[in-house]
Write a protein that holds these residues in place. Structure first.
Motif, mmCIF file in Angstrom:
data_model
loop_
_atom_site.group_PDB
_atom_site.id
_atom_site.type_symbol
_atom_site.label_atom_id
_atom_site.label_comp_id
_atom_site.label_asym_id
_atom_site.label_seq_id
_atom_site.Cartn_x
_atom_site.Cartn_y
_atom_site.Cartn_z
ATOM 1 N N ALA A 1 8.250 -39.922 -38.639
ATOM 2 C CA ALA A 1 7.778 -38.810 -39.459
ATOM 3 C C ALA A 1 7.564 -37.554 -38.621
ATOM 4 N N ARG A 2 7.119 -37.720 -37.388
ATOM 5 C CA ARG A 2 6.913 -36.544 -36.528
ATOM 6 C C ARG A 2 8.254 -35.887 -36.183
ATOM 7 N N PHE A 3 9.250 -36.697 -35.894
ATOM 8 C CA PHE A 3 10.568 -36.124 -35.618
ATOM 9 C C PHE A 3 11.162 -35.467 -36.864
ATOM 10 N N ALA A 4 10.910 -36.053 -38.032
ATOM 11 C CA ALA A 4 11.393 -35.440 -39.271
ATOM 12 C C ALA A 4 10.735 -34.085 -39.490
ATOM 13 N N LEU A 5 9.454 -33.966 -39.162
ATOM 14 C CA LEU A 5 8.767 -32.675 -39.274
ATOM 15 C C LEU A 5 9.352 -31.676 -38.284
ATOM 16 N N MET A 6 9.617 -32.114 -37.074
ATOM 17 C CA MET A 6 10.228 -31.216 -36.089
ATOM 18 C C MET A 6 11.588 -30.733 -36.563
ATOM 19 N N ARG A 7 12.349 -31.618 -37.181
ATOM 20 C CA ARG A 7 13.650 -31.233 -37.743
ATOM 21 C C ARG A 7 13.485 -30.185 -38.837
ATOM 22 N N ALA A 8 12.489 -30.389 -39.725
ATOM 23 C CA ALA A 8 12.263 -29.423 -40.801
ATOM 24 C C ALA A 8 11.826 -28.067 -40.254
ATOM 25 N N MET A 9 11.087 -28.074 -39.149
ATOM 26 C CA MET A 9 10.597 -26.828 -38.567
ATOM 27 C C MET A 9 11.606 -26.167 -37.631
ATOM 28 N N GLY A 10 12.692 -26.874 -37.292
ATOM 29 C CA GLY A 10 13.671 -26.307 -36.372
ATOM 30 C C GLY A 10 13.260 -26.390 -34.926
#
Length: 463
Positions: free
Chosen positions: A446-455
């Motif tokens: 989930a943390r990596f998915a958030l980083m992906r969403a934030m660029g």
């Protein structure tokens, strides 16, 4: 249970003396020929997988389009060289024939004998656009399109990296699950030895021993079956990293069980960063700019075009004067050409309307992407916080399950409990361990998915 305790849980416990006479479980150690891969390696190789490389080829094509759009604005020089001839047969022509004084001429039919002559030419031409608004705007438009393609390539690389992270953790989840199941098998072996010892001592019936034996068999079946998922996860990760599909990979411990998970970032700050850094938004913004320049290109039909042309040529019926006598057969020409389409049947207006619709489409796509980005960042933060809370609760459950198993084993040793009671505690502990394992891995995913969403997945490439 804290993170350090879970790390100890996943380690293979040493064999107790009671296990020495039991049938050994399938070992949880990886293949000696397996290739080890770290999380950092998976992320780096994921950004260079097939999908990401295809996006880079799109960037190369877009850069070539920029060079193609620039080429008409540079001087155009051409050289031509020709050698040939014409042979005419006898001709009958009608031509005016005049008397010797030249005062009277009449049309007469005349026979002309055949003849032949050479035709030799050498020329150099130069053409330079002095003003053509459409060409300049097309160059700007191709540059904006290239920037949009670069943004899309970074976006695809981020997507490829996130998929590599997911597949890495899937493999690590399978490895850790096998270790948990292996520990469960070892506990069942210990319980079987206790039941046998108590049966031979006359403290429990034969049914307790048989029940423990069946439980051990079921645990071994679960362990063996999980290995099929391990092989599948190895293949999925290897394929995504552009390695041979038959490669047996082992995911290195990412160290997530030795540290507590960091809290989720604030929503407002995350949204601001996402709007600044997300490659998809930058790509769509460049698409809007390219569409706006498309309107300028369409409107260029109202403007004139000015071109300068010049040429130097040599030509004649014989090769000698053309190629060996520099002082003969020379011709130089030059001109400025002004072209202005005063009326083209309303084609320019139609092109403007089409370009305006394209620009509006790009603007709508950008606005929609911004709304979707806000929603995805908010959902990613909420998912991360939920996973963190679930991991904390799973840790508390695991502690309670471990205490319950200890109590059940002590009661069984004292003759006050049964194998069924111990088995129930064992299953609850195994389930609690697997739940904690899954939730802690889900926190990282989930943390990596958030980083992906934030660029911010790979900041060096998103700037």
């Amino acid at each position: 249970m804290n993170a350090l305790l879970l790390a100890a849980l996943l380690a293979v416990a040493p064999q107790s003396p009671a296990e020495s006479n039991a049938t050994p479980a399938t070992p949880a150690t990886p293949d000696a020929n397996a290739s080890s891969v770290s999380l950092a390696e998976a992320r780096a190789e994921g950004r260079r997988n097939t999908q990401a490389l295809l996006s880079l080829l799109d960037v190369e094509r877009a850069e070539a389009d920029v060079r193609s759009a620039r080429s008409p604005l540079l001087p155009q020089v051409d050289f031509s060289l020709s050698a040939g001839g014409v042979k005419n047969g006898p001709q009958r022509i009608v031509t005016p024939v005049c008397d010797p004084t030249g005062t009277t001429c009449v049309q007469q039919t005349v026979d002309v004998p055949g003849n032949s002559r050479g035709n030799y030419n050498a020329s150099v031409g130069l053409s330079q656009i002095i003003y053509d608004r459409a060409r300049w705007k097309q160059l700007e438009q191709s540059g904006a399109s290239a920037e949009a393609t670069r943004g899309q390539a970074v976006e695809q690389a981020d997507a490829a990296e996130l998929e590599a992270v997911n597949r890495f953790f899937n493999l690590y989840r399978s490895q850790a699950t096998i270790q948990v199941l292996d520990a469960t098998v070892r506990r069942s072996e210990e319980q079987l030895e206790r039941a046998r010892a108590l049966f031979h001592a006359g403290r429990v019936g034969r049914g307790e021993e048989l029940s423990a034996l069946v439980n051990l068999g079921n645990d071994r079946i679960n362990l063996v079956q999980r290995r099929a998922q391990l092989v599948q996860d190895q293949g999925q990760l290897a394929i995504w990293l552009a390695r041979p599909g038959s490669t047996a990979l082992v995911a290195q411990d990412p160290g997530i069980f030795t540290v507590a998970p960091e809290p989720a970032p604030a929503l407002d700050a995350a949204m601001r960063e996402a709007r600044q850094r997300r490659p998809l938004l930058r790509a769509l913004q460049e698409q809007v700019r390219a569409a706006q320049l498309g309107e300028d290109v369409a409107a260029s039909g109202y403007f004139p075009r000015l071109v300068g042309q010049g040429s130097y040529s040599r030509g004649g019926p014989n090769a000698g004067p053309v190629f060996t006598e520099p002082r003969l057969q020379n011709a130089v020409s030059g001109q400025l050409v002004l072209q202005w389409d005063l009326f083209n049947g309303f084609a320019t207006q139609a092109q403007e309307a089409r370009a305006a619709a394209t620009r509006r489409t790009a603007e709508l796509n950008l606005a929609q992407a911004e709304r979707e980005l806000d929603a995805s960042v908010r959902a990613a933060i909420e998912t991360l916080q939920t996973r963190i809370d679930a991991a904390r609760l799973a840790s508390e459950n695991r502690e309670a399950a471990a205490q319950s198993l200890t109590l059940g084993e002590e009661r069984f040793k004292a003759g006050a409990g049964s194998t069924l009671e111990v088995r129930d505690a064992q299953l609850k502990l195994t389930q609690a361990e697997l739940t904690l394992l899954g939730n802690r891995i889900d926190v990282e995913v989930a943390r990596f998915a958030l980083m992906r969403a934030m660029g911010t997945l790979s900041p060096g490439e998103s700037k």
